[in-house]
Structure formats: C-alpha cells, structure tokens
Design an enzyme around this catalytic site. Sequence first.
Site, short mmCIF file in Angstrom:
data_model
loop_
_atom_site.label_atom_id
_atom_site.label_comp_id
_atom_site.label_asym_id
_atom_site.label_seq_id
_atom_site.Cartn_x
_atom_site.Cartn_y
_atom_site.Cartn_z
N HIS A 166 -37.00 24.83 46.88
CA HIS A 166 -37.81 24.13 47.89
C HIS A 166 -39.29 24.03 47.52
CE1 HIS A 166 -38.29 23.71 52.63
NE2 HIS A 166 -39.13 22.95 52.00
N ARG A 210 -33.84 18.96 54.42
CA ARG A 210 -33.75 20.35 54.89
C ARG A 210 -32.60 20.90 54.69
NH1 ARG A 210 -38.54 20.96 54.99
NH2 ARG A 210 -40.03 21.59 56.54
P1 NDP Z 1 -41.23 11.01 59.11
O1 NDP Z 1 -41.14 11.59 60.06
O2 NDP Z 1 -42.25 10.03 58.56
O3 NDP Z 1 -39.80 10.07 58.79
C1 NDP Z 1 -38.61 10.55 59.15
C2 NDP Z 1 -37.34 9.47 58.97
O4 NDP Z 1 -36.19 9.98 59.15
C3 NDP Z 1 -37.90 8.18 59.79
O5 NDP Z 1 -37.47 6.99 58.98
C4 NDP Z 1 -36.89 8.42 60.90
O6 NDP Z 1 -36.31 7.12 61.58
C5 NDP Z 1 -35.62 8.98 60.22
N1 NDP Z 1 -34.55 9.64 61.14
C6 NDP Z 1 -35.07 10.73 62.03
N2 NDP Z 1 -33.80 11.07 62.70
C7 NDP Z 1 -32.99 10.14 62.16
C8 NDP Z 1 -31.63 9.91 62.87
N3 NDP Z 1 -30.96 10.73 63.58
N4 NDP Z 1 -31.00 9.08 62.19
C9 NDP Z 1 -31.47 8.14 61.07
N5 NDP Z 1 -32.85 8.16 60.53
C10 NDP Z 1 -33.54 9.34 61.23
O7 NDP Z 1 -40.97 12.22 58.12
P2 NDP Z 1 -41.17 12.31 56.42
O8 NDP Z 1 -40.90 11.17 55.69
O9 NDP Z 1 -42.86 12.68 56.37
O10 NDP Z 1 -40.57 13.74 56.05
C11 NDP Z 1 -39.24 13.85 56.13
C12 NDP Z 1 -38.88 15.10 55.91
O11 NDP Z 1 -38.97 15.73 54.55
C13 NDP Z 1 -39.56 16.14 56.77
O12 NDP Z 1 -39.34 16.16 57.97
C14 NDP Z 1 -39.33 17.43 56.09
O13 NDP Z 1 -38.34 18.20 56.63
C15 NDP Z 1 -39.00 16.94 54.62
N6 NDP Z 1 -39.86 17.44 53.66
C16 NDP Z 1 -39.58 18.44 52.64
C17 NDP Z 1 -40.02 18.86 51.65
C18 NDP Z 1 -39.71 19.72 50.44
O14 NDP Z 1 -40.68 20.15 49.68
N7 NDP Z 1 -38.39 19.89 50.25
C19 NDP Z 1 -41.73 18.50 51.57
C20 NDP Z 1 -41.95 17.78 52.63
C21 NDP Z 1 -41.26 17.33 53.64
P3 NDP Z 1 -37.32 6.05 62.36
O15 NDP Z 1 -38.15 5.42 61.27
O16 NDP Z 1 -36.19 5.45 63.22
O17 NDP Z 1 -38.17 6.96 63.08
C1 OXD Z 2 -42.63 20.29 54.35
C2 OXD Z 2 -42.03 21.26 53.43
O1 OXD Z 2 -42.08 20.05 55.34
O2 OXD Z 2 -42.61 21.80 52.62
O3 OXD Z 2 -43.92 19.95 54.20
O4 OXD Z 2 -40.68 21.64 53.49
#
Ligand code: NDP
Ligand code: OXD
Length: 315
Positions: free
Chosen positions: A276, A228
């Site tokens: 994005h 993000r």
């Molecule tokens: P998940 O919820 O599956 O994974 C999130 C990961 O981030 C986990 O490993 C979590 O740790 C870690 N995390 C969260 N907070 C912290 C912290 N404070 N410190 C360290 N690690 C942290 O999410 P996804 O993999 O499905 O997606 C990740 C992000 O990708 C989404 O939230 C979204 O913002 C972004 N995204 C962007 C897109 C784009 O087109 N640009 C499309 C889709 C998603 P833990 O394993 O310990 O829970």
């Molecule tokens: C998502 C995105 O969070 O598209 O899936 O950003």
Amino acid sequence: MSLLVAVQGWNPETWIERFRRLAPDLDVIDARIPFDAAAVTHAAVWKPKPGLLGGLPNLRVIFNLGAGVDALLADPTLPDVPLARIVDPDLTARMTEWVVMNVLMHHRRVPAHAAAQRARVWGDLDQPAAKDVRVGIMGLGVLGRDAASALTRLGFRVSGWSRSPRDVPGIVTHAGEAGLATFLAETDILVALLPLTADTRGILGRNLFDRLAKPTHMGGAVLINAGRGGLQVEADILAALADGRLAAASLDVFETEPLPATSPFWDHPQVIVTPHCAADSDPEALAGVVIDGIRRDVAGLGLLPETIVDRRTGY
Ligand code: NDP
Ligand code: OXD
C-alpha cells in the site's frame, strides 16, 4: 482556529511539525494528548479512531489526508460537516509512476525474464508493441485520468470506465453497468483505480475476470489494483491465476492490511506485491493543501470543488 491532527498508521509527528511550520498562527493539536474538544475548528485525519470526530462540537471541516475516504465514512458517528480529500499533483504523480511501472513490468514481461535469468536461460518471449496492447482503467477520476494520459503517451491503447460518462482526451471511455462488458472484453491489462464504495466492493472477482480479453501476449489478462483491497475477491484472483484467466497481478492493496504472513500472495510467482505504497501522502507536499483549505474556509470561500467528498456516492 485550532487544527486537530489525528493520524493512525502513519507518523503523526511529521504532519504536526509541518503544519506548525507552515501556519504558526494556527493552534495545532496532537490528538494523542488530552485536548479541549470545544476548541477544535478543523481536523486533519487519516483513519482516526471511530467516534473521535463526533465528539468535537465546533468542528467546521474535516480534511482527509489521503485520496480515499472509505475508512472515514465507515464511522457511523462521523459529524455532518464538509469533508475534503487530497487532490494534489504530488500524490497524482506518485500513483501514475506506480501504474506505469506495473503496466510496463507486465507488458515487457519482467517477471518472466527475471525467472529466466535465475534459471540462466537466454529466453525468447513474444513482445508486442505498446500500440497493440489494450490497457483498461477502472476509475477515471483524478488518478485514473492522469495514469491514462501517461500510458497514452507511451503508445498503449487506453480505455477507461467510470460511473458517469466521461470525455477524456485520447482514450475510449465507457460508463456504468451498460458499458462494462465491452470495456472488459477489450482489456488486456486492467488497472483498478476505483474508490471503495457499496457499489464497488468485491467488483474485482470471478464474474469480472471471466469477461476480460483472452488470450493476450502475456497468456491471460493482467490485473493491477491500487484502489482498495475491498475491491478485490482474493480467492477469485488466486483461482483466475491458477486457471489462466489471469496471467499475473500487481497488488498494492489487500482485503486485510498489513497482508498477513500466511497470504499466498507473498510468494506467488505471478504476483507482484507492494505494501500500500503506490501513492504515499507526503506531509512536506500535502500539509499546505490543508492549510490552504482552512484559509479558504475561514475567508468564506468554501473548499475547492474537486476536493469535496459526496457522502451519497461515498467518494
Ligand atoms: P476520484 O474520486 O477522483 O475518482 C473516482 C473514479 O471512480 C471516478 O471516475 C468515478 O466515476 C469512478 N467510480 C466510482 N464509483 C464507481 C462505480 N460504481 N462504477 C464505475 N466507476 C466508479 O478518485 P481518485 O482518482 O482521486 O482516487 C481513486 C482511489 O484511489 C481512491 O478512492 C483510493 O481508494 C485509491 N488510492 C490509493 C492509493 C494507494 O496508495 N494505493 C493512494 C491514493 C488513492 P465518476 O467519474 O463517474 O464519478
Ligand atoms: C489514499 C491512500 O487513499 O494512500 O490516499 O490509500
């Protein structure tokens, strides 16, 4: 059962059409047209107007049509019903493509070769093997783990960082504040796939760039962010690019989207900008996930655990 579709920033028509085609028994309601709020049992949303969901007295489940729920959770009137996000191989594969493409672009020096091509220079750039390049992935969730696995198969030395300790085959993992310094010091190419939460906002800033590996075969380290825009401090990225702590960046997300025409990123020679689109939500692929979720809810089976958002952690 009635499914309210409230989609902003994407085309709602394609979602509505796909939901109606997949589930003719479901009353699919277009939120842009006046509707009976009491009839709505389920909602499929992307950045809905704040307050909209709070006005639905019989709402049972909210389905977020993307993976990240930061925009939704920012609505203080969001009702306290189960909230599901997208976890699906289609979305995951798209993100892994984008991450692998950008890691390879920097590893294989594509921007430098492109500049040399325009200058008609038959250049000679240092080109280490993938096994000598360290890629660090922030966020070992659904997307981070899949990207890690693809990069490992290409031969990169991959490590990862998460909030809680994670065991991910083939990669070295670190967790929490205690593991961050070691993780960063051993990272040439940093990939951010974190959700935006109170803890991660602004994490990609000066203090973090100071701790990345240096020098690397690309000069400084490389930043790749598809998590993000709120994760990054853009003034700090520009400063780090200027003084060489960062050699380059690939940014899919920004503090302000769409990226303003005045942003220095647009024509920055060290920055690759994508709008994005790292992993688009495709209605054709993903509407079925929501319909399955509704069917599970109605049958009393509950939502698939990996899709459930924990409001306390914010993801
Ligand atoms: P998940 O919820 O599956 O994974 C999130 C990961 O981030 C986990 O490993 C979590 O740790 C870690 N995390 C969260 N907070 C912290 C912290 N404070 N410190 C360290 N690690 C942290 O999410 P996804 O993999 O499905 O997606 C990740 C992000 O990708 C989404 O939230 C979204 O913002 C972004 N995204 C962007 C897109 C784009 O087109 N640009 C499309 C889709 C998603 P833990 O394993 O310990 O829970
Ligand atoms: C998502 C995105 O969070 O598209 O899936 O950003």
